[in-house]
Design a protein around this motif. Structure first.
Motif, PDB file in Angstrom:
ATOM      1  N   LYS A 142      96.649 -25.864  86.706  1.00 54.92           N
ATOM      2  CA  LYS A 142      96.087 -26.929  87.553  1.00 54.92           C
ATOM      3  C   LYS A 142      95.348 -26.382  88.770  1.00 54.92           C
ATOM      4  O   LYS A 142      94.511 -27.076  89.361  1.00 54.92           O
ATOM      5  CB  LYS A 142      97.189 -27.876  88.025  1.00 54.92           C
ATOM      6  CG  LYS A 142      98.120 -27.295  89.078  1.00 54.92           C
ATOM      7  CD  LYS A 142      99.165 -28.312  89.519  1.00 54.92           C
ATOM      8  CE  LYS A 142     100.078 -27.737  90.600  1.00 54.92           C
ATOM      9  NZ  LYS A 142     101.120 -28.708  91.013  1.00 54.92           N
ATOM     10  N   SER A 144      92.735 -24.453  91.125  1.00 55.35           N
ATOM     11  CA  SER A 144      91.308 -24.138  91.019  1.00 55.35           C
ATOM     12  C   SER A 144      90.752 -23.899  92.413  1.00 55.35           C
ATOM     13  O   SER A 144      91.431 -24.099  93.420  1.00 55.35           O
ATOM     14  CB  SER A 144      90.553 -25.281  90.334  1.00 55.35           C
ATOM     15  OG  SER A 144      90.612 -26.456  91.130  1.00 55.35           O
ATOM     16  N   ASN A 205      92.191 -22.033  84.790  1.00 54.51           N
ATOM     17  CA  ASN A 205      91.882 -23.461  84.803  1.00 54.51           C
ATOM     18  C   ASN A 205      90.750 -23.715  83.810  1.00 54.51           C
ATOM     19  O   ASN A 205      89.640 -23.209  84.000  1.00 54.51           O
ATOM     20  CB  ASN A 205      91.473 -23.893  86.206  1.00 54.51           C
ATOM     21  CG  ASN A 205      91.150 -25.370  86.308  1.00 54.51           C
ATOM     22  OD1 ASN A 205      90.124 -25.825  85.804  1.00 54.51           O
ATOM     23  ND2 ASN A 205      92.010 -26.128  86.968  1.00 54.51           N
ATOM     24  N   PRO A 206      90.976 -24.459  82.735  1.00 48.49           N
ATOM     25  CA  PRO A 206      89.967 -24.623  81.681  1.00 48.49           C
ATOM     26  C   PRO A 206      88.611 -25.117  82.183  1.00 48.49           C
ATOM     27  O   PRO A 206      87.569 -24.596  81.768  1.00 48.49           O
ATOM     28  CB  PRO A 206      90.604 -25.646  80.732  1.00 48.49           C
ATOM     29  CG  PRO A 206      92.072 -25.455  80.918  1.00 48.49           C
ATOM     30  CD  PRO A 206      92.247 -25.149  82.382  1.00 48.49           C
ATOM     31  N   ARG A 207      88.631 -26.098  83.069  1.00 52.72           N
ATOM     32  CA  ARG A 207      87.363 -26.641  83.571  1.00 52.72           C
ATOM     33  C   ARG A 207      86.618 -25.592  84.403  1.00 52.72           C
ATOM     34  O   ARG A 207      85.414 -25.382  84.219  1.00 52.72           O
ATOM     35  CB  ARG A 207      87.615 -27.883  84.415  1.00 52.72           C
ATOM     36  CG  ARG A 207      86.348 -28.468  85.055  1.00 52.72           C
ATOM     37  CD  ARG A 207      86.644 -29.654  85.950  1.00 52.72           C
ATOM     38  NE  ARG A 207      85.443 -30.107  86.644  1.00 52.72           N
ATOM     39  CZ  ARG A 207      84.966 -29.556  87.760  1.00 52.72           C
ATOM     40  NH1 ARG A 207      85.594 -28.523  88.296  1.00 52.72           N
ATOM     41  NH2 ARG A 207      83.868 -30.031  88.324  1.00 52.72           N
ATOM     42  N   GLU A 208      87.331 -24.928  85.300  1.00 55.70           N
ATOM     43  CA  GLU A 208      86.676 -23.951  86.167  1.00 55.70           C
ATOM     44  C   GLU A 208      86.273 -22.702  85.392  1.00 55.70           C
ATOM     45  O   GLU A 208      85.237 -22.093  85.679  1.00 55.70           O
ATOM     46  CB  GLU A 208      87.601 -23.585  87.329  1.00 55.70           C
ATOM     47  CG  GLU A 208      86.897 -22.824  88.431  1.00 55.70           C
ATOM     48  CD  GLU A 208      87.664 -22.874  89.729  1.00 55.70           C
ATOM     49  OE1 GLU A 208      87.146 -23.459  90.703  1.00 55.70           O
ATOM     50  OE2 GLU A 208      88.784 -22.325  89.786  1.00 55.70           O
ATOM     51  N   ALA A 210      85.202 -22.594  82.362  1.00 57.01           N
ATOM     52  CA  ALA A 210      83.946 -22.915  81.687  1.00 57.01           C
ATOM     53  C   ALA A 210      82.775 -22.842  82.656  1.00 57.01           C
ATOM     54  O   ALA A 210      81.682 -22.369  82.307  1.00 57.01           O
ATOM     55  CB  ALA A 210      84.026 -24.300  81.047  1.00 57.01           C
ATOM     56  N   LEU A 211      82.989 -23.301  83.880  1.00 52.29           N
ATOM     57  CA  LEU A 211      81.941 -23.244  84.892  1.00 52.29           C
ATOM     58  C   LEU A 211      81.614 -21.802  85.263  1.00 52.29           C
ATOM     59  O   LEU A 211      80.441 -21.430  85.374  1.00 52.29           O
ATOM     60  CB  LEU A 211      82.368 -24.013  86.144  1.00 52.29           C
ATOM     61  CG  LEU A 211      82.415 -25.535  86.037  1.00 52.29           C
ATOM     62  CD1 LEU A 211      83.038 -26.136  87.298  1.00 52.29           C
ATOM     63  CD2 LEU A 211      81.018 -26.107  85.824  1.00 52.29           C
ATOM     64  N   TYR A 217      75.899 -22.317  86.955  1.00 52.22           N
ATOM     65  CA  TYR A 217      76.958 -22.366  87.963  1.00 52.22           C
ATOM     66  C   TYR A 217      77.036 -21.024  88.691  1.00 52.22           C
ATOM     67  O   TYR A 217      77.249 -20.980  89.915  1.00 52.22           O
ATOM     68  CB  TYR A 217      78.291 -22.688  87.306  1.00 52.22           C
ATOM     69  CG  TYR A 217      79.423 -22.906  88.292  1.00 52.22           C
ATOM     70  CD1 TYR A 217      79.617 -24.142  88.895  1.00 52.22           C
ATOM     71  CD2 TYR A 217      80.297 -21.865  88.610  1.00 52.22           C
ATOM     72  CE1 TYR A 217      80.651 -24.341  89.802  1.00 52.22           C
ATOM     73  CE2 TYR A 217      81.336 -22.060  89.510  1.00 52.22           C
ATOM     74  CZ  TYR A 217      81.507 -23.299  90.092  1.00 52.22           C
ATOM     75  OH  TYR A 217      82.533 -23.482  91.002  1.00 52.22           O
TER      76      TYR A 217
END
Length: 243
Positions: A142, A144, A205-208, A210-211, A217
């Protein structure tokens, strides 16, 4: 206003426009602030960009299996030309996936050799400012956001605070993170120049994650870093510019 002074004051805007091609200009324009009237570093500063890890030392492994050393190098290689575009001299500790190790039979020995060589590389420049690029990781996915650490050398804390504020404002609005002293980082403890270590985000963190692997980015991130550095470092007097 002379062109050189204009670029220094608005370096972030121009870095961003050139690198991100206006894809996300509206999202970071508000992060631009006026250049501080009190410059912390010499006008002959060399910005040393250190892509953390390398070779057998892959660093952290992301949630998709990407090694930190790869992401660090990609970001470092984007930051260097941005800074050079605006007249700053840069030097990179590494420009390939390899480490700087020159001796050692075991992994531990090679890591020590790598770190010693990074220290020697930085200390060869009498007017250096070090920016070491890294990625964070934690057992809880969780978490980030960027985190900046600073060396115990004059000017380091001020630079770290400036970078942290801008990274948080643009990439992680509302973040509680503040810059911290790098107490147990070999490189930060053995150099003599102003230095910061930038944990650009969390690979866990999966979302971060990827960024951080996304080239646009990365350009956005580098634009922010270039802006923060430009606000603390004067351009060389011999920079060619027209009125």
């Amino acid at each position: 206003m002379k062109t050189r002074e204009f670029l220094k004051r608005y370096a972030f805007v121009y870095c961003y426009v050139a690198s991100v091609c206006l894809l996300i200009a509206a999202g970071i324009t508000n992060a631009v602030t006026a250049v501080s009237s009190q410059q912390a570093f010499s006008e002959e500063t060399v910005i040393v960009i250190d892509a953390g890890h390398g070779g057998i030392d892959g660093g952290a492994t992301s949630c998709t299996g990407v090694l930190e050393r790869t992401v660090n190098l990609e970001i470092a290689k984007r930051l260097s030309p941005m800074l050079r575009l605006f007249g700053y001299e840069t030097a990179m500790t590494r420009q390939t996936p390899d480490s700087l190790a020159t001796e050692g039979e075991t992994i531990r020995q090679q890591k020590r050799s790598d770190l010693r060589n990074r220290v020697n590389f930085v200390n060869q420049y009498p007017n250096a400012v070090l920016v070491s690029i890294h990625q964070n990781q934690f057992s809880d996915s969780k978490f980030s956001g960027p985190q900046v650490f600073y060396a115990n050398t004059p000017g380091s804390e001020e630079l770290a605070r400036n970078i942290q504020e801008k990274l948080s404002a643009v990439l992680s609005p509302g973040s509680y993170r503040t810059c911290k002293k790098a107490d147990s980082v070999y490189l930060m403890n053995h150099i003599s120049c102003p230095a910061v270590l930038v944990e650009c985000g969390f690979l866990s963190n999966p979302r971060e994650e990827a960024l951080l692997r996304n080239k646009d980015y990365q350009k956005k991130l580098c634009g922010i870093l270039a802006s923060a550095l430009a606000q603390r470092i004067s351009l060389p007097e011999n920079t060619v510019a027209n009125s």
